[in-house]
Design a protein around this motif. Structure first.
Motif, PDB file in Angstrom:
ATOM      1  N   ALA A 163       0.835  -1.191   0.000  1.00 21.29           N
ATOM      2  CA  ALA A 163       0.000   0.000   0.000  1.00 21.29           C
ATOM      3  C   ALA A 163       0.876   1.248   0.000  1.00 21.29           C
ATOM      4  N   PRO A 164       0.353   2.384  -0.484  1.00 20.53           N
ATOM      5  CA  PRO A 164       1.160   3.616  -0.525  1.00 20.53           C
ATOM      6  C   PRO A 164       1.762   3.997   0.817  1.00 20.53           C
ATOM      7  N   PHE A 203      -0.278  -2.360 -10.935  1.00 16.65           N
ATOM      8  CA  PHE A 203       0.681  -1.260 -10.948  1.00 16.65           C
ATOM      9  C   PHE A 203       1.991  -1.734 -11.572  1.00 16.65           C
ATOM     10  N   GLY A 204       1.880  -2.468 -12.665  1.00 10.98           N
ATOM     11  CA  GLY A 204       3.047  -3.081 -13.277  1.00 10.98           C
ATOM     12  C   GLY A 204       4.116  -2.082 -13.665  1.00 10.98           C
ATOM     13  N   ALA A 209       6.724   1.066  -7.336  1.00 11.86           N
ATOM     14  CA  ALA A 209       6.424   1.891  -6.164  1.00 11.86           C
ATOM     15  C   ALA A 209       5.921   3.275  -6.575  1.00 11.86           C
ATOM     16  N   MET A 210       6.521   3.860  -7.595  1.00 10.25           N
ATOM     17  CA  MET A 210       6.083   5.181  -8.051  1.00 10.25           C
ATOM     18  C   MET A 210       4.659   5.127  -8.611  1.00 10.25           C
ATOM     19  N   ARG A 211       4.331   4.067  -9.323  1.00  8.74           N
ATOM     20  CA  ARG A 211       2.966   3.949  -9.853  1.00  8.74           C
ATOM     21  C   ARG A 211       1.971   3.756  -8.726  1.00  8.74           C
ATOM     22  N   PRO A 259      -3.375   5.646 -10.922  1.00  8.90           N
ATOM     23  CA  PRO A 259      -4.502   4.749 -10.650  1.00  8.90           C
ATOM     24  C   PRO A 259      -4.165   3.335 -11.119  1.00  8.90           C
ATOM     25  N   PRO A 260      -4.822   2.332 -10.564  1.00  5.80           N
ATOM     26  CA  PRO A 260      -4.538   0.953 -10.982  1.00  5.80           C
ATOM     27  C   PRO A 260      -5.091   0.678 -12.376  1.00  5.80           C
ATOM     28  N   ASP A 261      -4.433  -0.207 -13.092  1.00  3.75           N
ATOM     29  CA  ASP A 261      -4.930  -0.672 -14.386  1.00  3.75           C
ATOM     30  C   ASP A 261      -5.772  -1.913 -14.146  1.00  3.75           C
TER      31      ASP A 261
END
Length: 543
Positions: free
Chosen positions: A182-183, A217-218, A226-228, A233-235
């Motif tokens: 998680a962030p 978040f590939g 981590a940056m994504r 947003p998630p794909d």
């Protein structure tokens, strides 16, 4: 997978004979071993370079203590541990079955029915884990085992109690797998504290990966991932329907915006089941094995509780069951997709009446678990203040389901009430004594049934006991959520006083019923026969 032993691997650890290597991780290696009783177990051994680190040994000791608090129906049960051994080791239940990572690797993205079963199973495990005051902190497909009796979430070796998330962790030290972090996990100085919401984020990433075969978040490096996670947003391309909405909520950047594990579970069980007509049958893993474990008290291997059958009409006739066992998403997970298509929808649609019951149903919703419950036993019905929410009086059934009301378990067919005297043998009587008062304690979507008789200092919960001839009965048992102590409660009809009547069912052992020949309560499978014994939950005041 047993890879055999390598040079330098131990051949014995305490009283355990080491048979082979199962895997390794950041904390150490995991071995297949045989206990002194001949049982196969998994032994987790701390790496040599860490075993002499007092700080790490403290973390390992915390792991053992916290892992013992998690109900074994959803995790690999802790059987033994020696934190003072050199090296320290932890002995847990050996779980047969592939990891979710292996299933996805070999089969590709899961079909909708399989995916929904995985989502429900992992959410149930997190409900129990969080209810025990533990954060997993490394939930990922490799730590989800698809076992014959239902899924198991494993490797609580880096799980941390809510109140001790940094006691044994050095500055800037992180545990976990970046793709499922998680962030808030990336900012331990000024960001919000890491709590159970981090596991919810990981649940969303696991389900998205199972649905699409890729991480939402590939990236081509841990830093890029981590940056994504922090900024993008998630794909979720390829994930549709109600499950997409739940996954999207679970992957919110703000931990406070994510649902709890219990809210996830409620959302999954009330969502329309995604199996399409004519979907090809494809097994997730092999057909589950059958068998009855020796019961009572709490030393058997607990299995995941099963949600109840679909709620009937507001004024129904008694329900007939099509099989000898009340199956749901737990057994559907380990069965073929054909079984999934037939049996899982019944369990997934049942809880819809929690949020949309008929106004003509005076006795409240179908029994599927309290909407306020977030974990096992009493922890599932008590908010952070430590006090249960007040009952409004308008919906007594909800208060009963939340563990806020004392009840009589009235046997409708013989007009008698169950009682649990201090000696621990279940009896039937007139319901006038203190030993006839019980309370329901939510465990996931099912319940433990606890006596509130003040004379019972131990074993106050009802549990299934198998005698020497193989007959099952109810006795007093320790209040741990296992296959012997967790019961589903399903609405059946009305008693002669107009109260809703219910069947009480153990998924492992069968239906609780009155035996006229034995003059006592028995537990057994009924096949296609109708349920012969039903119970009214008679309100007897606040706990």
């Amino acid at each position: 997978m047993n890879d055999g032993l390598r040079p330098g691997d131990p051949t014995r650890l305490g009283g355990y004979e080491v048979l082979g290597r199962l895997g390794e991780g950041g904390m150490g290696s995991v071995f297949l071993a045989r206990s002194p009783q001949g049982r196969r177990v998994a032994v987790k051994v701390v790496r040599a370079e860490l075993s002499h680190d007092d700080e790490f040994r403290g973390r390992f000791r915390s792991e053992v203590n916290r892992a013992r608090q998690v109900p074994p129906f959803c995790t690999a049960e802790v059987l033994d541990a020696d934190p003072d051994h050199d090296p320290p080791y932890l002995v847990v239940e050996y779980v047969e079955g592939p990891s979710l990572a292996r299933v996805i690797r070999e089969q590709g993205p899961l079909r909708p029915a399989q995916l929904h079963s995985i989502a429900v199973g992992v959410a149930t495990a997190l409900t129990a884990i969080h209810g025990a005051g533990v954060i997993h902190r490394d939930l990922k497909p490799a730590n989800v085992l698809v076992a014959p009796g239902g899924i198991k979430v494993i490797d609580l070796g880096i799980a941390r109690a809510f109140e001790a998330t940094s006691r044994h962790t050095r500055t800037n030290q992180m545990v976990g797998t970046v793709s499922y972090m998680a962030p808030e996990r990336f900012d331990t100085t000024s960001g919000p504290p890491v709590g159970p919401a981090a596991d919810i984020f990981a649940w969303g990433a696991v389900v998205a990966h199972a649905a699409t075969g890729r991480n939402p978040f590939g990236g081509d490096s841990p830093t890029a991932i981590a940056m994504r996670i922090l900024t993008q947003p998630p794909d979720l391309t390829g994930l549709d329907g109600p499950l997409r909405e739940l996954v999207s909520r679970a992957l919110e950047k703000d931990p406070a915006a994510r649902p709890t594990a219990r809210e996830l579970l409620d959302g999954l069980l009330t969502a329309a089941y995604p199996v399409g007509v004519g979907e090809p049958a494809q097994p997730l893993i092999g057909t589950p094995t059958a068998g009855v474990s020796p019961a009572a008290g709490g030393d058997e291997q607990g299995r995941r509780p099963v949600p109840p059958a679909p709620a009937p009409d507001p004024d129904p006739a008694p329900v007939r069951r099509a099989g000898s066992r009340r199956r749901g998403w737990l057994t559907a997970l380990a069965a073929t997709a054909a079984v999934v298509a037939v049996l899982v929808p019944a369990s997934l649609f049942g809880p819809q009446l929690l949020s949309g019951r008929s106004t003509s149903d005076r006795d409240g919703p179908a029994v599927t678990g309290s909407p306020t419950a977030s974990g096992p036993a009493a922890a599932g019905s008590t908010p952070a203040s430590g006090k249960p929410p007040p009952s409004t009086g308008a919906d007594p059934t909800r208060a009963i389901l939340a563990g806020q009301r004392r009840i009589l378990l009235h046997v409708v067919e013989i007009d008698r009430d169950l009682s649990l005297p201090f000696h621990g043998e279940l009896e039937v009587g007139d319901g006038t004594g203190k030993d006839a008062l019980f309370v329901l304690e939510p465990v996931g979507v099912d319940y433990m049934i606890r006596s509130v008789n003040p004379d019972i200092a131990h074993r106050p919960c009802l549990g299934v006991k198998i005698d020497a001839k193989g007959y099952a009965s109810l006795v007093g048992a320790d209040c741990y959520a296992t296959a012997a102590t967790v019961f589903g409660i399903t609405r059946e009809g009305k008693d002669d006083k107009g109260r809703t009547s219910y069947s009480i069912i153990s998924d492992e052992y069968g239906v609780v019923q009155w035996s006229p020949s034995k003059k006592g309560i028995r537990v057994e499978f009924l096949g296609d026969a109708p349920v012969p014994t039903t119970f009214s939950l008679v309100d007897r005041g606040a706990v």
